[in-house]
Design an enzyme around this catalytic site. Structure first.
Site, PDB file in Angstrom:
ATOM      1  N   ASP A   5       0.855  -1.181   0.000  1.00 42.25           N
ATOM      2  CA  ASP A   5       0.000   0.000   0.000  1.00 42.25           C
ATOM      3  C   ASP A   5       0.896   1.237   0.000  1.00 42.25           C
ATOM      4  OD1 ASP A   5      -3.036   0.876   0.664  1.00 42.25           O
ATOM      5  OD2 ASP A   5      -1.628   2.222   1.675  1.00 42.25           O
ATOM      6  N   ASP A  28      -4.184   2.528  -4.856  1.00 41.97           N
ATOM      7  CA  ASP A  28      -2.735   2.438  -4.633  1.00 41.97           C
ATOM      8  C   ASP A  28      -2.364   1.141  -3.925  1.00 41.97           C
ATOM      9  OD1 ASP A  28      -3.977   3.066  -2.284  1.00 41.97           O
ATOM     10  OD2 ASP A  28      -2.472   4.496  -1.599  1.00 41.97           O
TER      11      ASP A  28
END
Length: 300
Positions: free
Chosen positions: A180, A223
């Protein structure tokens, strides 16, 4: 070599699935060997299988040693191919559209008569190859993230299932990393979504270059990314993860906007299910995010 198989501006040149299945889209062929070859090619929409069929047919004309096809969806080599002395190349064109390039190799010369015979075989393959390319392209589009070209969540779910099954069947190991990006939201807020997209592409390319050829990387969306590690032990998996931390942090756009990456790593245990492996990696990622930026945590 790249070829334009499908047009993205509306897809007007791409036949639909319905068109593929209608027999009237196949030209009438004379009886005999030609009809037999076309019939065989109509039995599959797999490019590799079609190439093997064409290779067998070409092998009846000359001692063929090698047959390869270059297409927009990948390169394929006929089963049993071996390099030879003489080479002949041919472009496969249908309706003014280049579908592929064929590369033949043989220990015998490609005489003009043999080239004409091979051209007849190629002509019989055109419609079957076109349909197989369309299907392959649609399959790729369904399994790829359109921005980064990485595998999407659907592809990840299927790949993870296969990786766990194979590891258990052969008493092997596999690892799962969940990643992440830290501070990514501020990139979109400050510089706009186009810059955010550039950063995501740069991260995806960096992961491709950093990972081993046997590892697979996917984008969940936003993301978030996932990586499947094959035949990984704790030491090698941790080495790969720390290398990713370093290389992603060195990306120019990441440095400019202070974007880093957090990673959760889990290795498949003998008694673990697929869901338990994912949960372990997810919890490790949660711990990494809570520990601060640019952190790695390994599930115990």
């Amino acid at each position: 070599m790249e070829y334009a198989l499908l047009q993205d501006n509306g897809g007007s040149n791409a036949p639909s699935y319905a068109a593929i299945t209608k027999l009237e889209h196949w030209p009438e062929q004379p009886q005999g060997r030609e009809q037999s070859l076309v019939s065989q090619l109509q039995t599959t929409l797999e490019i590799q299988q079609q190439l093997n069929i064409v290779s067998m047919a070409a092998g009846k004309l000359l001692p063929l040693a090698w047959l390869q096809v270059h297409t927009a969806v990948g390169d394929f080599i006929a089963s049993g191919s071996k390099a030879a002395i003489y080479e002949h190349r041919s472009m496969l064109i249908l309706n003014q559209q280049c579908l592929a390039e064929l590369v033949y190799q043989s220990d015998s010369a490609f005489t003009p008569m043999l080239q004409r015979e091979l051209l007849q075989l190629e002509t019989e393959w055109l419609f079957a190859l076109r349909n197989a390319l369309v299907v392959s392209r649609l399959q790729q589009m369904a399994l790829k993230d359109t921005l980064t070209g990485l595998g999407n969540r659907r592809f990840f779910d299927d790949s993870l299932n296969k990786a766990v099954q194979l590891a258990k069947r052969y008493d092997d190991s596999c690892g799962l990393m969940l990643l992440d990006l830290d501070n990514f939201k501020q990139v979109n807020d400050i510089a706009g979504h186009s810059t955010g997209d550039e950063l995501l592409i740069a991260v995806a390319n960096t992961m491709r270059d950093t990972l081993r050829i046997t590892d697979s990387v996917f984008r969940f969306g936003g993301d978030e990314f996932a990586i499947l590690l094959s035949a990984a032990d704790t030491a090698s998996a941790e080495l790969i993860a720390r290398r990713l931390l370093k290389t992603i942090n060195q990306i120019a756009l990441c440095q400019k906007y202070q974007v880093t990456v957090s990673i959760g790593l889990a290795l498949l245990q003998p008694d673990q299910s697929l869901a338990q492996l994912f949960t372990a990696a997810d919890q490790a990622l949660y711990q990494a995010k809570n520990a601060g930026k640019s952190k790695l945590r390994i599930a115990l």
